[in-house]
Each structure stands twice: as structure tokens, then as C-alpha cells.
Scaffold this motif. Structure first.
Motif, mmCIF file in Angstrom:
data_model
loop_
_atom_site.group_PDB
_atom_site.id
_atom_site.type_symbol
_atom_site.label_atom_id
_atom_site.label_comp_id
_atom_site.label_asym_id
_atom_site.label_seq_id
_atom_site.Cartn_x
_atom_site.Cartn_y
_atom_site.Cartn_z
ATOM 1 N N PRO A 9 -111.626 51.707 -78.624
ATOM 2 C CA PRO A 9 -113.248 51.597 -78.879
ATOM 3 C C PRO A 9 -114.202 50.795 -77.005
ATOM 4 O O PRO A 9 -113.071 49.653 -76.946
ATOM 5 C CB PRO A 9 -114.101 51.283 -79.812
ATOM 6 C CG PRO A 9 -112.498 51.083 -80.481
ATOM 7 C CD PRO A 9 -111.697 51.830 -79.902
ATOM 8 N N GLN A 10 -114.771 51.213 -76.529
ATOM 9 C CA GLN A 10 -115.438 50.303 -75.475
ATOM 10 C C GLN A 10 -115.775 48.656 -76.173
ATOM 11 O O GLN A 10 -116.933 49.021 -77.746
ATOM 12 C CB GLN A 10 -116.072 50.338 -75.253
ATOM 13 C CG GLN A 10 -116.770 49.868 -73.767
ATOM 14 C CD GLN A 10 -117.870 50.507 -72.849
ATOM 15 O OE1 GLN A 10 -118.146 51.525 -72.651
ATOM 16 N NE2 GLN A 10 -118.010 50.119 -72.057
ATOM 17 N N ALA A 11 -115.759 47.569 -76.269
ATOM 18 C CA ALA A 11 -116.233 46.887 -77.491
ATOM 19 C C ALA A 11 -117.634 46.135 -76.595
ATOM 20 O O ALA A 11 -118.446 46.448 -75.323
ATOM 21 C CB ALA A 11 -115.821 44.836 -76.841
ATOM 22 N N ILE A 12 -118.691 45.964 -77.509
ATOM 23 C CA ILE A 12 -120.186 46.703 -77.060
ATOM 24 C C ILE A 12 -121.080 44.754 -78.115
ATOM 25 O O ILE A 12 -120.395 44.829 -78.345
ATOM 26 C CB ILE A 12 -120.539 47.648 -77.874
ATOM 27 C CG1 ILE A 12 -120.616 48.734 -76.948
ATOM 28 C CG2 ILE A 12 -122.459 47.389 -78.149
ATOM 29 C CD1 ILE A 12 -121.093 50.060 -78.283
ATOM 30 N N ASN A 13 -121.322 44.680 -77.275
ATOM 31 C CA ASN A 13 -122.083 43.626 -77.370
ATOM 32 C C ASN A 13 -123.361 43.678 -78.448
ATOM 33 O O ASN A 13 -124.300 44.217 -78.543
ATOM 34 C CB ASN A 13 -122.149 42.336 -76.209
ATOM 35 C CG ASN A 13 -123.530 40.859 -76.518
ATOM 36 O OD1 ASN A 13 -123.725 40.664 -77.930
ATOM 37 N ND2 ASN A 13 -123.441 39.860 -75.595
ATOM 38 N N PRO A 14 -123.369 42.986 -79.890
ATOM 39 C CA PRO A 14 -124.436 43.681 -80.571
ATOM 40 C C PRO A 14 -125.873 43.541 -80.378
ATOM 41 O O PRO A 14 -126.574 44.023 -80.797
ATOM 42 C CB PRO A 14 -123.863 42.747 -81.904
ATOM 43 C CG PRO A 14 -122.834 42.258 -81.647
ATOM 44 C CD PRO A 14 -121.849 42.428 -80.606
ATOM 45 N N ASP A 15 -126.306 42.290 -79.815
ATOM 46 C CA ASP A 15 -127.390 41.924 -79.182
ATOM 47 C C ASP A 15 -127.730 42.153 -77.723
ATOM 48 O O ASP A 15 -128.964 42.410 -78.254
ATOM 49 C CB ASP A 15 -126.835 40.258 -78.937
ATOM 50 C CG ASP A 15 -126.456 39.222 -80.065
ATOM 51 O OD1 ASP A 15 -127.037 39.419 -80.647
ATOM 52 O OD2 ASP A 15 -126.861 37.908 -79.307
ATOM 53 N N GLN A 16 -126.863 43.096 -77.437
ATOM 54 C CA GLN A 16 -127.195 44.026 -75.875
ATOM 55 C C GLN A 16 -127.643 45.315 -77.090
ATOM 56 O O GLN A 16 -128.393 46.024 -76.547
ATOM 57 C CB GLN A 16 -126.033 44.229 -74.972
ATOM 58 C CG GLN A 16 -126.488 44.855 -73.713
ATOM 59 C CD GLN A 16 -127.897 44.773 -73.167
ATOM 60 O OE1 GLN A 16 -127.435 43.412 -73.156
ATOM 61 N NE2 GLN A 16 -128.142 45.737 -72.614
ATOM 62 N N ALA A 17 -126.333 46.389 -77.393
ATOM 63 C CA ALA A 17 -127.322 46.785 -78.129
ATOM 64 C C ALA A 17 -129.100 46.527 -79.200
ATOM 65 O O ALA A 17 -129.276 47.569 -78.784
ATOM 66 C CB ALA A 17 -125.658 47.217 -79.544
ATOM 67 N N PRO A 20 -131.456 45.638 -75.573
ATOM 68 C CA PRO A 20 -131.278 45.517 -74.108
ATOM 69 C C PRO A 20 -131.650 45.030 -73.262
ATOM 70 O O PRO A 20 -131.251 44.811 -71.969
ATOM 71 C CB PRO A 20 -131.210 46.748 -73.871
ATOM 72 C CG PRO A 20 -132.000 47.720 -75.557
ATOM 73 C CD PRO A 20 -132.314 46.107 -76.927
#
Length: 129
Positions: A9-17, A20
Motif C-alpha cells: 500500500p502507498q503510505a499516506i500522511n494522515p494529516d494530508q488525508a 489536504p
């Protein structure tokens, strides 16, 4: 997911999610319009035609007698405010209103009329005061 598809899975920054557009600087060129410095316009800003997006006065639950202002909070306090809003389903505007109203109790200075010159300046900006 990697076990099923073989693709990690592609890592996602929770703050960015969650936020945004956080930290994106906007400028206003004309009253009621906003453009991002990067050149894109948020859907909310383009639809509503203002820089506040969902928090604008176009929002039906916001009365014209409300004033939008900014202030600084300690990072820990702001984090608690966001946590309460996120997990407790609380409305930040209502939290701040209740907290300030409670703080004003017993503060005689909060109920003293402003000097006429100060009040005149505020009423030019906010005629409903």
C-alpha cells in the motif's frame, strides 16, 4: 493489501488525508474571489465565490452578526480542540463560544461599554455592533 495483490500500500500522511489544504496560502484579488498561490482554486471557494469555503457567511447556519477572527492558541490546546471536534462530534464555534462566555462570568471589564472612539472604529467594520 500486499498479501492479496502483491502490491504494497502507498503510505499516506494522515494529516494530508484529513486536511489536504492545510498550510496552503491563499490571496484575494477581488472581493469574493480566492486563488491559491500555486494557481489552483478550491472547489468550495470556486462554488461559493469566497475565501472561506465551508466556513463562509454563505453557509446557512452562520448569521451575519457573527464575526470571523483569528488568534493564536498553544499547540496542545489546539490539538485538544481538534480532538474534541473530531471524536466528540463537537462544533468548534460552539466550544469557543461556550468557553468564552464562561470565562466572562465575574469579569466586570467584559461588561463595561467601550470608549466611543473604539466602538466607532469597530462599528465601521461591523455595523451590526
Amino acid at each position: 493489501m500486499a498479501d492479496i495483490t502483491g502490491v504494497p500500500p502507498q503510505a499516506i500522511n494522515p494529516d494530508q488525508a484529513l486536511w489536504p489544504n492545510a498550510g496552503t496560502i491563499r490571496t484575494t484579488h477581488q472581493a469574493g474571489t480566492a486563488e491559491f498561490i500555486q494557481g489552483s482554486v478550491t472547489p468550495a471557494a470556486s462554488i461559493k465565490g469566497n475565501i472561506y469555503g465551508k466556513d463562509s457567511l454563505d453557509n446557512k447556519d452562520v448569521k451575519p452578526e457573527k464575526i470571523i477572527f483569528s488568534n493564536k492558541l498553544e499547540a496542545a490546546t489546539y490539538l485538544k480542540l481538534q480532538q474534541l471536534a473530531t471524536y466528540g462530534g463537537e462544533n468548534i464555534q460552539e466550544i469557543l463560544e461556550a468557553a468564552l462566555t464562561a470565562y466572562f462570568v465575574g469579569k466586570e471589564e467584559a461588561y463595561r461599554p467601550l470608549p466611543p472612539k473604539v466602538l466607532t472604529v469597530l462599528q465601521k467594520k461591523y455595523p451590526f455592533l
